[in-house]
Scaffold this active site. Structure first.
Site, short mmCIF file in Angstrom:
data_model
loop_
_atom_site.label_atom_id
_atom_site.label_comp_id
_atom_site.label_asym_id
_atom_site.label_seq_id
_atom_site.Cartn_x
_atom_site.Cartn_y
_atom_site.Cartn_z
N HIS A 99 4.35 2.17 5.00
CA HIS A 99 5.10 0.94 5.28
C HIS A 99 4.08 -0.05 5.88
O HIS A 99 3.15 0.37 6.57
CB HIS A 99 6.18 1.13 6.34
N ASP A 102 3.42 0.63 9.43
CA ASP A 102 2.73 1.88 9.77
C ASP A 102 1.24 1.60 9.95
O ASP A 102 0.53 2.35 10.62
CB ASP A 102 2.80 2.92 8.64
#
Ligand code: XUL
Ligand code: CO
Length: 436
Positions: A99, A102
């Protein structure tokens, strides 16, 4: 080196008692004409492996995922890259999934977040050089920040919709920059808490609009891979629109998105929808939309997404049966899984992946045996034999009419009972294949 005490993980065979060795995953072993590694493109999930440290609703972190840097800094973001690449190289994993958030700590200003993503993706690109590690898929996290309390595409706020568009644009740019094969939409908050405040049709149409904008942008920057919907029925929302594969496929067809999208099926999401993992894989496969897999498993005694490392060989064998029948995945097997909270050491990070990779290797070997054995496929084939000739063949060819079928039935009288389903015999065959 970050994982100094961990060696490169090797295949040692089924008799090995070394916890840091593969017992079944032998990448070069030929199964049904292809090396195992080609059937099993494994991926590391950035968020769980490099981020999740054990915090749950009742307690804080148990694991140390600082990798020698202060959390929340760009140094830490880079340390995660170093850790991730060392981890993947030691296990022979060729892909990762991420993501946007992340990768870097999200800033208050999206322009600063985007600058950080650029800096970090440059660093990942550098790391990728000289390795055969690639990005499997990227995605934008449109569920954690409070602004997404009512979803992204499904939000009642047009400004939030635009912010989601900005995140998707950057996540797509980054996926393309890192050579990603796919782009995922997991609609964690694309659903509702109560119909009392919800215009369901408007929200669903808007989700489709956001996906259409994403596809058009992706194609305009040269993204040729697949977009994926990752169905999930609930959690965090009470009801999520991408309930299961059947619902998501119907949605894509209704909105003319089915040529650009496939399914990313997660085991624990299928079971939360009241299906088996195999069921959602089958629905995707027979519709030509099985793209990728989030490899994990749930706990049938718990009603939420426990994201456990796959261990259930029955379940994974039937997964691999579907994957082989589909001719393999265009995507891969992303371990969207986390070690249990009390498994907090560095060894546990590696042993979790060893378990997952070995379980899938076993599943592949056993599914291949099931297909080569042929009894199950033959049974299914024979079960529909009445459609091969006579009136059955006419039905299948679409050459009958309701009146003709009725006349046939009236002349025949009551039909005989259909042939036995023989479920217990078939379950015995599966046990024999798994354990003999
Ligand atoms: C949540 C989940 C996500 C997606 C990506 O249940 O599976 O991690 O895989 O957003
Ligand atoms: Co997932």
């Amino acid at each position: 080196m970050i994982f100094e005490n961990i060696p490169v993980i090797k295949y040692e065979g089924a008799e090995s008692k070394n916890p840091l060795a593969f017992k079944f995953y032998d990448p070069e072993k030929i199964v049904m004409g292809k090396p195992m590694k080609e059937y099993l493109p494994f991926a590391m999930a950035w968020w769980h492996n490099l981020g999740a440290a054990g915090t749950d609703m009742f307690g804080r972190d148990t694991a140390d995922k600082s990798f020698g840097a202060e959390k929340g800094t760009m140094e830490h973001a880079k340390a995660k890259v170093d850790a991730g690449f060392e981890f993947m190289q030691k296990l022979g994993i060729k892909y990762f999934c991420f993501h946007d958030v992340d990768l870097v700590p999200e800033a208050d200003d999206i322009n600063e977040t985007n600058r950080r993503i650029d800096e970090l993706s440059d660093y990942i690109l550098e790391k990728m050089q000289g390795t055969d590690i690639k990005c499997l898929w990227g995605t934008a996290n449109m569920f954690s920040n409070p602004r997404y309390m009512n979803g992204a595409g499904s939000s009642n706020s047009a400004d939030v919709f635009c912010f989601a568009a900005a995140q998707i644009k950057k996540a797509l740019d980054t996926t393309v920059k890192l050579g990603g094969k796919g782009y995922v939409f997991w609609g964690g908050r694309e659903g509702y808490e109560t119909l009392l405040n919800t215009d369901m049709k408007f929200e669903q149409d808007n989700i489709a609009r956001l996906m259409r904008y994403a596809v058009d942008y992706g194609r305009s920057i040269g993204f040729t891979g697949d977009f994926y919907i990752e169905p999930k029925p609930k959690e965090p929302m009470k009801h999520q629109y991408d309930f299961d594969a059947a619902t998501a496929i119907a949605f894509l067809r209704q909105h003319g998105l089915d040529k650009d999208f496939k399914m990313n099926i997660e085991a624990n999401h299928a079971t939360l929808a009241g299906h088996t993992f195999q069921h959602d894989l089958r629905v995707s496969r027979i519709n030509g939309m099985l793209g990728s897999v989030d490899a994990n498993q749930g706990d049938y005694l718990l009603g939420w997404d426990t994201d456990e490392f796959p261990y259930d060989v029955y379940e994974v064998t039937m997964c691999m049966y579907e994957v082989i029948k589909a001719g393999g995945l265009t995507g891969g097997f992303n371990f969207d899984a986390k070690s249990r909270r009390p498994s907090y050491t560095v060894e546990d990070m590696f042993e979790s992946y060893i378990l997952g990779m070995d379980t899938f290797a076993l599943g592949l070997i056993k599914a291949a045996k099931l297909i080569e054995d042929g009894r199950i496929d033959k049974f299914v084939e024979d079960r529909y034999a009445s459609y091969k000739s006579g009136i059955g063949a006419k039905i299948v060819a679409g050459e009958a009419s309701l009146a003709e079928l009725a006349a046939y039935a009236c002349e025949m009288g009551a039909p005989e009972l259909p042939s036995s389903g023989k479920q217990e015999r078939l379950e015995g065959v599966v046990n024999q294949i798994l354990f003999a």
